[in-house]
Design a protein around this motif. Structure first.
Motif, PDB file in Angstrom:
ATOM      1  N   LEU A   1       0.680  -1.126   0.118  1.00  0.00           N
ATOM      2  CA  LEU A   1       0.048   0.016  -0.399  1.00  0.00           C
ATOM      3  C   LEU A   1       0.465   1.544  -0.108  1.00  0.00           C
ATOM      4  O   LEU A   1       1.914   1.393   0.727  1.00  0.00           O
ATOM      5  N   CYS A   2       0.601   2.501  -1.320  1.00  0.00           N
ATOM      6  CA  CYS A   2       1.418   3.105  -1.215  1.00  0.00           C
ATOM      7  C   CYS A   2       1.089   4.218  -0.647  1.00  0.00           C
ATOM      8  O   CYS A   2      -0.414   5.131  -1.371  1.00  0.00           O
ATOM      9  N   ARG A   3       1.354   5.658  -0.060  1.00  0.00           N
ATOM     10  CA  ARG A   3       0.860   6.840  -0.095  1.00  0.00           C
ATOM     11  C   ARG A   3       2.370   7.637  -0.681  1.00  0.00           C
ATOM     12  O   ARG A   3       2.968   7.539  -0.611  1.00  0.00           O
ATOM     13  N   THR A   4       1.257   8.449  -1.605  1.00  0.00           N
ATOM     14  CA  THR A   4       1.664   9.467  -2.216  1.00  0.00           C
ATOM     15  C   THR A   4       1.923  10.489  -1.859  1.00  0.00           C
ATOM     16  O   THR A   4       1.407  11.102  -1.107  1.00  0.00           O
ATOM     17  N   LYS A   5       3.145  11.095  -1.811  1.00  0.00           N
ATOM     18  CA  LYS A   5       4.210  12.091  -1.812  1.00  0.00           C
ATOM     19  C   LYS A   5       4.170  13.601  -2.729  1.00  0.00           C
ATOM     20  O   LYS A   5       3.869  14.296  -2.905  1.00  0.00           O
ATOM     21  N   LEU A   6       4.602  12.732  -3.684  1.00  0.00           N
ATOM     22  CA  LEU A   6       4.653  13.737  -5.045  1.00  0.00           C
ATOM     23  C   LEU A   6       4.729  12.509  -5.919  1.00  0.00           C
ATOM     24  O   LEU A   6       4.220  11.884  -6.623  1.00  0.00           O
TER      25      LEU A   6
ATOM     26  N   THR B   1       3.133   9.340 -12.360  1.00  0.00           N
ATOM     27  CA  THR B   1       4.183   8.941 -11.686  1.00  0.00           C
ATOM     28  C   THR B   1       4.470   8.889 -10.476  1.00  0.00           C
ATOM     29  O   THR B   1       4.047  10.070 -10.644  1.00  0.00           O
ATOM     30  N   GLY B   2       4.386   8.905  -9.515  1.00  0.00           N
ATOM     31  CA  GLY B   2       5.130   9.139  -8.274  1.00  0.00           C
ATOM     32  C   GLY B   2       5.774   8.784  -7.396  1.00  0.00           C
ATOM     33  O   GLY B   2       6.192   7.330  -7.750  1.00  0.00           O
ATOM     34  N   ILE B   3       5.968   9.047  -5.817  1.00  0.00           N
ATOM     35  CA  ILE B   3       7.150   8.843  -4.871  1.00  0.00           C
ATOM     36  C   ILE B   3       5.747   8.142  -3.815  1.00  0.00           C
ATOM     37  O   ILE B   3       5.478   9.782  -3.731  1.00  0.00           O
TER      38      ILE B   3
END
Lengths: 332, 332
Positions: free
Chosen positions: A37-42, A72-74
């Protein structure tokens, strides 16, 4: 926890508008074995995404109404059911414009914060790699050659120009207004900059490079490509990177005149490429670009908007030429 | 001794006609130090010469009304004021369409009759070298690839097809009529042949190569190029050799659609070339082509007309697609 998502509400009929998007609140997706599970920063705002919104096939796929806008995200790993990642790890992935996404672990690339993180979406991301492989591999530059770049203030273009200067080339940027022209020459070291919106665009370009063009790095297509084509030198190379001018419209303009006649008489190579074909060389290229940044040999610009809700306006503005450098949204 | 010359009497307004030429009788030119007097034995009829008759700049120069039509010829030295040549030597030079010409010795290339002399204007001449360098160097073929050639029955095209077969490629010719199609497949070993004049050209081309095109060797430009472009495979190469469709007209058609978008999405390389850039490699290439002829690996066709006075009609007919192979006039 809320999961805000920017959804494609409708496909644009002509120019893209903020109203083509809406923001909804969704569930946090459950994570299965092998997933994270990814929490988007940027996240990035990329002009190339517009091509997909024409509903036609493109390398970016064909988004449809009702789905989360792709990007695309970090991200920071929130939860992991994979041995490859633990909570708190930083990854690059196709997060999309949303707070949370689940991803296959195999689709995430781990990064460490060894440099300003934004660069991983800019000079070290798809844009930077596109500039790098397109210029060095397809463009095949020699010191002293004249390089002209369209959409020169854009995420790819502003880096191509800096790579070209570093290589010892004469560098000319084509962009949309006087402000961006002055940024190119004053801040980024371009030798000359020309606005394609100028009535005298053709003449100004000629004035900027009376000797002709060795490499035209084209992000735009259409009339700008047509104009540059007529100024190419013998054995010139046209790096076909994109066709922004054809994206935000449902009435793309015709192809440039003089094809194939000019290509033959001047022995011009015109070559399209996609950065994904160079995937095996990414790591090596990233290290080289990182080195350039650390030595201050290049100055990549990250153009940052705060807040996921601003993504649609940032995208619409980007398509009308509002940005310099790589546009990035700070999400969380 | 008479010196018949075929003169460009007027530049064509639309399609070239026999009436654009006239035959005159001229003096035999006096020969100065370092020069030779050449008696023309054979001359070529080349589609590329038509481009020059548009009055516009081209690699072939810009012929004007009132001058002898330019052409490559095989000549016998009649008189020599150069140490490099003696009476009776055979040379290749820019003889033009006339019985006698004086040439600088430095502009003549000596040949010996080690093979049917016509080949020196065909497979061993500019046409053959164009086919050779264009296909092998620009096309960069791999065995098993699909190669499509436009103007496939022409002086260049019919050799490209044979080089492609020899390389182990699937070879498809595009030409203008059923007779030429059957010559390509029956006599020259092409796998398939398609007429661009067919109502179902697009469909027939697709049928001939459902797998798509790896290399498109284009002598034609215009709509034929446009059609082939949409059938290119990823990483395909378009060898831009000529644009015959645009020569015999003063209203050239537009450029093909899909540029640069298709080039980007499919990573296509489109590259123009002129054989003159490979001059240093001519001798080596000629030896290789000679070897292919001697081993009967290729069967170059020389399409011979007897008599200088027939040059204009042979040229007009060539431009309307009347020839197979290299058209050559026997002058003396």
């Amino acid at each position: 926890m809320e999961n805000r998502q920017v959804i494609i509400d409708s496909l644009p009929e002509k120019r893209l508008m903020r109203e083509n998007f809406k923001i909804v609140s969704a569930e946090i997706p459950p994570v299965n074995e092998g997933e994270v599970l990814c929490r988007t920063k940027l996240v990035t705002i990329a002009a190339g995404s517009r091509a997909g919104l024409q509903g036609s096939a493109s390398y970016a796929g064909a988004p449809q109404a009702g789905v989360v806008m792709n990007a695309t995200g970090i991200c920071e790993i929130e939860a992991s059911k994979s041995e490859s990642f633990k909570k708190g790890d930083l990854v690059i992935c196709q997060s999309g414009w949303q707070d949370y996404s689940k991803q296959k672990a195999s689709q995430c690339k781990k990064i460490i914060e060894d440099i300003d993180l934004h660069h991983y979406l800019g000079a070290l991301g798809t844009n930077g790699l596109t500039a790098y492989f397109g210029f060095f591999q397809i463009g095949d530059p020699e010191p002293g050659e004249t390089v002209v770049i369209s959409a020169a203030a854009g995420s790819v273009g502003h880096l191509v120009g800096q790579f070209a200067k570093l290589k010892g080339c004469k560098t000319i940027g084509i962009t949309g207004d006087a402000l961006k022209c002055s940024q190119l020459t004053n801040r980024l070291g371009f030798d000359k900059a020309v606005s394609y919106r100028s009535q005298q665009f053709r003449g100004k370009l000629k004035e900027a490079c009376p000797e002709g063009i060795n490499i035209f790095f084209d992000n735009v297509g259409g009339d700008v490509l047509g104009t540059a084509l007529f100024r190419m030198k013998e054995h010139g190379r046209i790096v076909c990177c994109g066709a922004i001018s054809q994206y935000d419209t449902n009435e793309p303009s015709g192809s440039p005149r003089g094809i194939p006649g000019l290509l033959v008489n001047k022995r011009i190579r015109m070559e399209g490429f996609l950065v994904f074909d160079y995937e095996k060389e990414y790591s090596q290229a990233r290290e080289k670009i990182k080195e350039m940044i650390r030595k201050s040999e290049i100055d990549p610009i990250n153009d940052i908007f705060n807040g996921l809700e601003r993504a649609p306006e940032a995208f619409v503005d980007l398509l009308s030429g509002g940005n310099i450098g790589t546009r990035i949204i700070t999400v969380n």
